[in-house]
Design a protein around this motif. Structure first.
Motif, PDB file in Angstrom:
ATOM      1  N   LEU A  62       0.801  -1.244  -0.094  1.00 15.25           N
ATOM      2  CA  LEU A  62      -0.114   0.070   0.093  1.00 15.25           C
ATOM      3  C   LEU A  62       0.665   1.094   0.057  1.00 15.25           C
ATOM      4  N   GLY A  63       2.319   1.081  -0.049  1.00 15.34           N
ATOM      5  CA  GLY A  63       3.292   2.338   0.289  1.00 15.34           C
ATOM      6  C   GLY A  63       4.447   2.015  -0.765  1.00 15.34           C
ATOM      7  N   ASP A  64       4.948   2.989  -1.087  1.00 18.21           N
ATOM      8  CA  ASP A  64       6.172   2.893  -1.992  1.00 18.21           C
ATOM      9  C   ASP A  64       7.364   3.282  -1.384  1.00 18.21           C
ATOM     10  N   GLY A  65       7.605   2.350  -0.044  1.00 18.28           N
ATOM     11  CA  GLY A  65       8.665   2.148   0.702  1.00 18.28           C
ATOM     12  C   GLY A  65       9.732   1.411   0.200  1.00 18.28           C
ATOM     13  N   GLY A  86       2.903  -0.798  -7.263  1.00 21.28           N
ATOM     14  CA  GLY A  86       2.167  -1.379  -6.186  1.00 21.28           C
ATOM     15  C   GLY A  86       0.666  -0.766  -6.036  1.00 21.28           C
ATOM     16  N   LEU A  87       0.066  -0.632  -5.092  1.00 23.48           N
ATOM     17  CA  LEU A  87      -1.097  -0.180  -5.144  1.00 23.48           C
ATOM     18  C   LEU A  87      -1.472   1.137  -4.345  1.00 23.48           C
ATOM     19  N   SER A  88      -0.288   1.893  -4.102  1.00 22.54           N
ATOM     20  CA  SER A  88      -0.226   3.270  -3.457  1.00 22.54           C
ATOM     21  C   SER A  88      -0.925   4.199  -4.285  1.00 22.54           C
ATOM     22  N   GLY A  89      -1.832   4.891  -3.425  1.00 26.42           N
ATOM     23  CA  GLY A  89      -2.680   5.779  -4.077  1.00 26.42           C
ATOM     24  C   GLY A  89      -3.779   5.678  -5.158  1.00 26.42           C
ATOM     25  N   GLU A  90      -3.853   4.136  -5.033  1.00 28.39           N
ATOM     26  CA  GLU A  90      -5.094   3.772  -6.260  1.00 28.39           C
ATOM     27  C   GLU A  90      -6.431   4.213  -5.432  1.00 28.39           C
ATOM     28  N   ARG A  91      -7.607   4.726  -6.378  1.00 28.47           N
ATOM     29  CA  ARG A  91      -8.848   5.044  -5.724  1.00 28.47           C
ATOM     30  C   ARG A  91      -9.528   3.770  -5.244  1.00 28.47           C
ATOM     31  N   ASP A  92      -9.182   2.798  -5.989  1.00 31.29           N
ATOM     32  CA  ASP A  92      -9.950   1.378  -5.530  1.00 31.29           C
ATOM     33  C   ASP A  92      -9.497   1.001  -4.175  1.00 31.29           C
ATOM     34  N   VAL A  93      -8.365   1.262  -3.703  1.00 31.50           N
ATOM     35  CA  VAL A  93      -8.005   0.991  -2.313  1.00 31.50           C
ATOM     36  C   VAL A  93      -8.733   1.961  -1.302  1.00 31.50           C
ATOM     37  N   ALA A  94      -9.077   3.336  -1.814  1.00 34.73           N
ATOM     38  CA  ALA A  94      -9.800   4.211  -0.686  1.00 34.73           C
ATOM     39  C   ALA A  94     -11.231   3.436  -0.710  1.00 34.73           C
ATOM     40  N   ARG A  95     -11.801   3.065  -1.923  1.00 37.07           N
ATOM     41  CA  ARG A  95     -13.208   2.655  -2.092  1.00 37.07           C
ATOM     42  C   ARG A  95     -13.216   1.294  -1.170  1.00 37.07           C
ATOM     43  N   ALA A 122       0.754   1.607   8.286  1.00 37.36           N
ATOM     44  CA  ALA A 122       2.023   1.022   8.885  1.00 37.36           C
ATOM     45  C   ALA A 122       3.020   2.057   9.341  1.00 37.36           C
ATOM     46  N   GLY A 123       3.325   3.105   8.361  1.00 40.45           N
ATOM     47  CA  GLY A 123       4.294   4.001   8.454  1.00 40.45           C
ATOM     48  C   GLY A 123       5.638   3.582   7.915  1.00 40.45           C
ATOM     49  N   SER A 124       6.245   4.659   7.472  1.00 39.54           N
ATOM     50  CA  SER A 124       7.692   4.282   6.892  1.00 39.54           C
ATOM     51  C   SER A 124       8.491   5.676   7.073  1.00 39.54           C
ATOM     52  N   SER A 125       9.779   5.375   7.363  1.00 37.82           N
ATOM     53  CA  SER A 125      10.586   6.607   7.303  1.00 37.82           C
ATOM     54  C   SER A 125      11.243   7.029   6.092  1.00 37.82           C
ATOM     55  N   ARG A 126      10.842   6.363   4.921  1.00 39.20           N
ATOM     56  CA  ARG A 126      11.473   6.536   3.776  1.00 39.20           C
ATOM     57  C   ARG A 126      10.597   7.691   2.872  1.00 39.20           C
ATOM     58  N   PRO A 127      11.321   8.698   2.087  1.00 38.25           N
ATOM     59  CA  PRO A 127      10.639   9.399   1.254  1.00 38.25           C
ATOM     60  C   PRO A 127       9.618   8.876   0.592  1.00 38.25           C
ATOM     61  N   GLY A 128       8.371   9.235   0.379  1.00 37.87           N
ATOM     62  CA  GLY A 128       7.216   8.498  -0.103  1.00 37.87           C
ATOM     63  C   GLY A 128       6.824   7.308   0.295  1.00 37.87           C
ATOM     64  N   GLY A 129       7.310   6.853   1.460  1.00 32.95           N
ATOM     65  CA  GLY A 129       6.767   5.757   1.831  1.00 32.95           C
ATOM     66  C   GLY A 129       5.406   5.981   2.380  1.00 32.95           C
ATOM     67  N   ASN A 130       4.863   7.043   2.888  1.00 28.65           N
ATOM     68  CA  ASN A 130       3.496   7.153   3.415  1.00 28.65           C
ATOM     69  C   ASN A 130       2.732   7.969   2.714  1.00 28.65           C
ATOM     70  N   THR A 131       2.904   8.168   1.253  1.00 26.57           N
ATOM     71  CA  THR A 131       2.156   8.667   0.550  1.00 26.57           C
ATOM     72  C   THR A 131       0.894   7.967   0.220  1.00 26.57           C
ATOM     73  N   GLY A 132       0.900   6.707   0.131  1.00 22.22           N
ATOM     74  CA  GLY A 132      -0.230   5.871   0.053  1.00 22.22           C
ATOM     75  C   GLY A 132      -1.367   5.973   0.910  1.00 22.22           C
ATOM     76  N   THR A 133      -0.666   6.121   2.337  1.00 19.06           N
ATOM     77  CA  THR A 133      -1.662   6.496   3.447  1.00 19.06           C
ATOM     78  C   THR A 133      -2.325   7.983   3.244  1.00 19.06           C
TER      79      THR A 133
END
Length: 240
Positions: A62-65, A86-95, A122-133
């Motif tokens: 769900l993230g790009d970490g 991966g599935l990060s940011g996909e609208r179907d995940v939000a649905r 889950a959380g990530s310390s990497r740049p972009g790792g939390n953009t999915g959430t």
């Protein structure tokens, strides 16, 4: 061959959840899907792609970490496999998250809705790792606003590790602002230690994880079919 790359878990319920996803993908499409694990479980992703070179690998993430950008590409190097997004940011995940939230609300009562929502990743310390959430929280907020007839429902992303605000901090912030029916929308794929922590939290209700939601199966299949189409088009161009 379709290979679904998953993190892996020692929790039996996690494997059962992924099995339901695989069964749904196969029922929809007739495509045989294999699962390769990054940790804990067998077979490992490396073992699966060694047996099935040139497979299409869909990361169930769900993230790009770190796993999406480092781990999986390293495993696939030299195999001829195609790695999809991966599935990060996909609208179907939000649905799917919206559907799970409504299920959780109905468990508390047929006509009761949350007055605030924490989207727990889950959380990530990497740049972009939390953009999915972050994207999922924004998309869920838009869905709730679109269907709402009363006061707006605030939505806040929060994390279980490596990033802030933490889930307890987000819950406390809403409680201090006067909200009482605070739901946690679980932006996680399968049961495990993170879902246990959420279920033990002070939330009014907590939604189930997402991997076995029908929208996730269709999303994985869409990634696979798109990659196959791109590969076939490239081969046709090379043959000209």
């Amino acid at each position: 061959m379709l290979v679904i790359a998953v993190h892996g878990s020692a929790v039996p319920e996690a494997a059962a959840t992924i099995d339901r996803l695989v069964a749904a993908v196969e029922a929809i499409s007739g495509v045989h899907a294999l699962v390769g694990h990054l940790d804990v479980q067998r077979p490992s992703l490396a073992e699966v792609v060694r047996e099935h070179p040139r497979a299409v690998v869909v990361p169930l993430l769900l993230g790009d970490g770190f796993h999406r950008r480092v781990d999986i590409p390293a495993v696939l190097e030299g195999t001829g496999c195609v790695l999809t997004e991966g599935l990060s940011g996909e609208r179907d995940v939000a649905r799917a998250l919206h559907g799970r939230l409504r299920e959780a609300e109905r468990r508390r009562g047929p006509y009761t809705r949350a007055d605030a929502v924490v989207v727990a990743g889950a959380g990530s310390s990497r740049p972009g790792g939390n953009t999915g959430t972050e994207a999922c929280a924004a998309q869920l907020s838009a869905l709730l606003e679109f269907e709402g007839s009363g006061d707006p429902v605030p939505v806040l992303p929060a994390y279980l590790t490596s990033a802030g605000p933490t889930v307890p901090e987000a819950l406390a912030a809403f409680q201090n602002a006067g909200y009482r029916r605070i739901a946690v929308a679980t932006h996680l794929l399968a049961p495990g230690r993170f879902t246990r922590a959420l279920n033990a939290s002070a939330a009014w209700t907590v939604s189930e994880p997402l991997a076995d939601h029908p929208r996730l199966a269709r999303l994985v299949l869409g990634r696979y079919e798109s990659a196959r189409g791109t590969r076939a088009l490239r081969a046709a161009r090379l043959a000209c």
